[in-house]
Motif scaffolding. Sequence first.
Motif, PDB file in Angstrom:
ATOM      1  N   GLU B 219       0.750  -1.195  -0.204  1.00  0.00           N
ATOM      2  CA  GLU B 219      -0.081  -0.110  -0.040  1.00  0.00           C
ATOM      3  C   GLU B 219       0.942   1.310  -0.240  1.00  0.00           C
ATOM      4  O   GLU B 219       0.659   2.192  -0.933  1.00  0.00           O
ATOM      5  CB  GLU B 219      -0.834  -0.004   1.028  1.00  0.00           C
ATOM      6  CG  GLU B 219      -2.023  -1.043   1.128  1.00  0.00           C
ATOM      7  CD  GLU B 219      -3.001  -0.840  -0.180  1.00  0.00           C
ATOM      8  OE1 GLU B 219      -3.226   0.255  -0.407  1.00  0.00           O
ATOM      9  OE2 GLU B 219      -3.254  -1.721  -0.713  1.00  0.00           O
ATOM     10  N   GLN B 223       1.240   4.120  -2.956  1.00  0.00           N
ATOM     11  CA  GLN B 223       1.086   5.578  -2.484  1.00  0.00           C
ATOM     12  C   GLN B 223       2.463   6.463  -2.798  1.00  0.00           C
ATOM     13  O   GLN B 223       2.281   7.724  -2.866  1.00  0.00           O
ATOM     14  CB  GLN B 223       0.698   5.836  -0.988  1.00  0.00           C
ATOM     15  CG  GLN B 223      -0.690   5.654  -0.976  1.00  0.00           C
ATOM     16  CD  GLN B 223      -1.163   5.807   0.546  1.00  0.00           C
ATOM     17  OE1 GLN B 223      -0.407   6.603   1.299  1.00  0.00           O
ATOM     18  NE2 GLN B 223      -1.971   4.795   1.120  1.00  0.00           N
ATOM     19  N   GLN B 510      -2.377  10.774   5.833  1.00  0.00           N
ATOM     20  CA  GLN B 510      -2.587  10.840   4.422  1.00  0.00           C
ATOM     21  C   GLN B 510      -1.561  11.392   3.957  1.00  0.00           C
ATOM     22  O   GLN B 510      -0.961  10.910   2.825  1.00  0.00           O
ATOM     23  CB  GLN B 510      -4.065  11.452   4.300  1.00  0.00           C
ATOM     24  CG  GLN B 510      -4.447  11.179   2.910  1.00  0.00           C
ATOM     25  CD  GLN B 510      -4.982   9.744   2.459  1.00  0.00           C
ATOM     26  OE1 GLN B 510      -5.474   9.008   3.481  1.00  0.00           O
ATOM     27  NE2 GLN B 510      -4.709   9.135   1.539  1.00  0.00           N
ATOM     28  N   ASN B 513       2.046   9.688   3.671  1.00  0.00           N
ATOM     29  CA  ASN B 513       2.152   8.191   3.562  1.00  0.00           C
ATOM     30  C   ASN B 513       2.587   7.512   4.959  1.00  0.00           C
ATOM     31  O   ASN B 513       3.405   6.733   5.079  1.00  0.00           O
ATOM     32  CB  ASN B 513       3.040   7.989   2.766  1.00  0.00           C
ATOM     33  CG  ASN B 513       2.812   6.801   1.791  1.00  0.00           C
ATOM     34  OD1 ASN B 513       1.948   5.758   2.301  1.00  0.00           O
ATOM     35  ND2 ASN B 513       3.783   6.262   0.965  1.00  0.00           N
TER      36      ASN B 513
END
Lengths: 351, 534
Positions: B219, B223, B510, B513
């Motif tokens: 993930e 990102q 967010q 990261n």
Amino acid sequence: MKTKLIGLGLLAAVIVAAALYAVISQNQAVTEINGYVGGEKIGLLDDDEVQDLLRSRYHLVIDYTKAGSIEMIGADLEGRDFLFPSNQTALELYEQAHGSPMRSEIVFNTPIVLYTRQEVAQAMQEIGLVREQDGVQYVDVEKLAGLIEDGVSWAEIGLPQLYGNVAVSTTDPSKSNSGNMFAGLLANALAGGVAEEEDLPDLLPRLKDVFGKLGYMESSSADLFDQFLKTGMGAKPLIAGYESQLLEFAVEEPETWEQLSSDVVMLYPVPTVWSSHVFIALDEAGSAGIDALLDEDVQRLAWEKHGFRTGVYGTPSDEAHFGVPGVALDLTQVSPMPGAGVMEEIIAALE
Amino acid sequence: MKRWRQWKRWLVLPVCICLLLACASCGKESGEADAVLGSGGTVLRIVSGSENAELEPILEEFANREHIQLEMTYLGSLDIMRLLGEEEIPYDAVWPASSLWLDVGDINHRVKQAEPISVTPVVFGIRQSLAEELGFVGREVSVSDLLGVIRSGKLRFCMTSATQSNSGASAYIGFLYALLGGPDMITEEDLQSETLREQMRSLLSGVERSSGSSEWLKEMFLQGDHDAMVNYECLILAANRELENRGEETLYCVYPYDGLSLADSPLGFLDSGNDKKEEAFRKLQDYLLSAETQDAIQRTGRRSPYTGVSEENRGVFRADWGFQPDRVLSPIRMPAADVLFDCLNLYQTEFKKPAINVYCLDYSGSMSGNGNRQLVDAMEQVLIQENAARNFLQASEEEINILIPFSDVIMGVYIAQGNGQDLEDLFPLVRDTAVGGGTNMYAAAMEGLRQLERYDLREYSPAIILLTDGMSSGAVQPFEQAYRESGLDVPVFSIMFGDADATQLEELAQLTNARVFDGRENLTEAFRSVKGYN
């Protein structure tokens, strides 16, 4: 009409009473014994047919806790009726620690074998490590030990798709029986006969070297065999196990076995050793377990469904129902395990 | 052998911490699941490697059909191993990435009926054009080939923490073999070598980002802007599907032939004498191993036990992405347990890039009482090294720890280098600082960035960690601007305490990261997760 109804009612009452009686009498009479059992016999003890026989003929339920054969001797035996290890070394160790048990008897046997894949067996044949006779494949343990000691790579024996050096994966000899017995077998091969006390100075460093190269060793024979089958040729090209494991697997998982049967190969070490499943009764109740397991039909099921040879080093008459090629019915080249004292020193060195 | 016994003790000790924490967070339900699938009277609580998050749709189908509720909690496989050593295990089933960690961790023989569900190797996924440029396409690649380009700076990569996650541990052991020249087995003596130390450090300096479990790494990779990652074949495939959807460059799968390892994903039952749960577990296992489900699992890029990849699913493992469904997967041998743990300890304390942790500690009025108590307890677990070592959280000699206590103002900046007395001396300061005033965590985080700018961050793994209830005045914009201007790739993690509100913290996570953890539920897990990232 009325009499007919009464008759039916009476009949029903009798049936119910009989059923109740059966349930109650069975419950009353059944004795539950419990003890430590090596993992490879769990399939047999969990078998419904076996359990039914034990219950109906001997009013016996065998409850167990899984433990390694060596490990169980040192375990807390309080409240246990029996021990059911997979070798006689365990019995000898028990006797050293606690004296003679109430009663003990070998109830099943199975030889130590090696498992591999077709391609590997082929390559081993080509270099004279494995030979086939009457459809059975035999592996020369002394030669194999030589390859391992010399650090010969798989690529050098014609298997470049396998990384690293030739090795036999085993369970941890200090925890689990199959690894322990393979160490005994290897010790015999290196000593050129049954390994004795005076062989140890030469043997121990060599065994340490062979097992040291294995790194992490699984603690259960069942897990090792499972991984051999499931993770494919690359992960475990050659493992040590019991003959009974594959025979039982073929009966329990016929569909999977059909997919694997052309690839999985059983190799009998020359000479091999017997894994003798000796039932050690610690008390009167435990002793009943011996009689029950020696029942003719239990012994038959033990062979037919779980691959354990029965009788004293018995030669079974029939193996066709397993659908496993290359089963050696008559094993002549078997040597005894080294004595308990020698094995203790070997285990200590490998720990 | 002795060290191994020590290790066993370590496995037991975290219990004490958990008990302490249970008191610190009185009244709170511990261990909230990461995913709850289906609903029903029978609940199976499963602690699993995060890579299985990808199987949630398959699990959900089962949960709905059987009316069995599956509660998934994701942890790295080594953290699952550690959990198995604890007295109380608040789960019904375990599902780590590899049998190895079950075998090592299950010292009390509590795991039953463990069966491998799928098989996947640990591989390198490298951006296609870079893989071509490095000459890794269409040929056999060794670990040494990879080490060469990593050390010359041509390849930088992401990898999970070797002390938390199976994929990171496996890759790291593969690196050790290669650096030692491919011995039959790694020995304790090998590990003492000064050359090894130097080479491994230079190798691990190529790690750009890390994480505590493999799916989280994927993930994070998706990102961020990275060239390569070490991960499971199946997660490289999942990443590629996402990258292709976005129209971005995909990864090429490289199987290092002398450093490969396999994850066999065993699912085992933790017996608590509850027959209903055992029945539900058996149903789940039968379902997962059924031909139909195995077919679906293969389509996620995982191989089946026994048979590998079926003819119909061969196309899933796309050859143009470098996948080799027919490859004989021949893994390296793992060292014996005592040597293995020596290897992992060395990773944590000597080999991995030293961390710079900037702890921003909230001393505002809203933290008074419970919140402050939790914060102080938490810092005691990382600053006092005896506590930290029990959970592989100990600082390395070169690690830098910076404390920034704050309320509506920055109350000071305290720096400790290394793992000695300087570090432990920070604890009384944490304990004795009084609570009061407003909150401005953005100002503290910005101060953290300013502190980090003084270091060469290629040599360190930096992280800012906010310990706070998250209720801050001030706004995110000035921080956002400063963050972008700094050009630093620094994650801002948060560990929540007191009457926390996650909204503002999520926003920071967010942006940078990173992730938000709940320190009131399982602090050890929160810290281990954060440390897994640096």
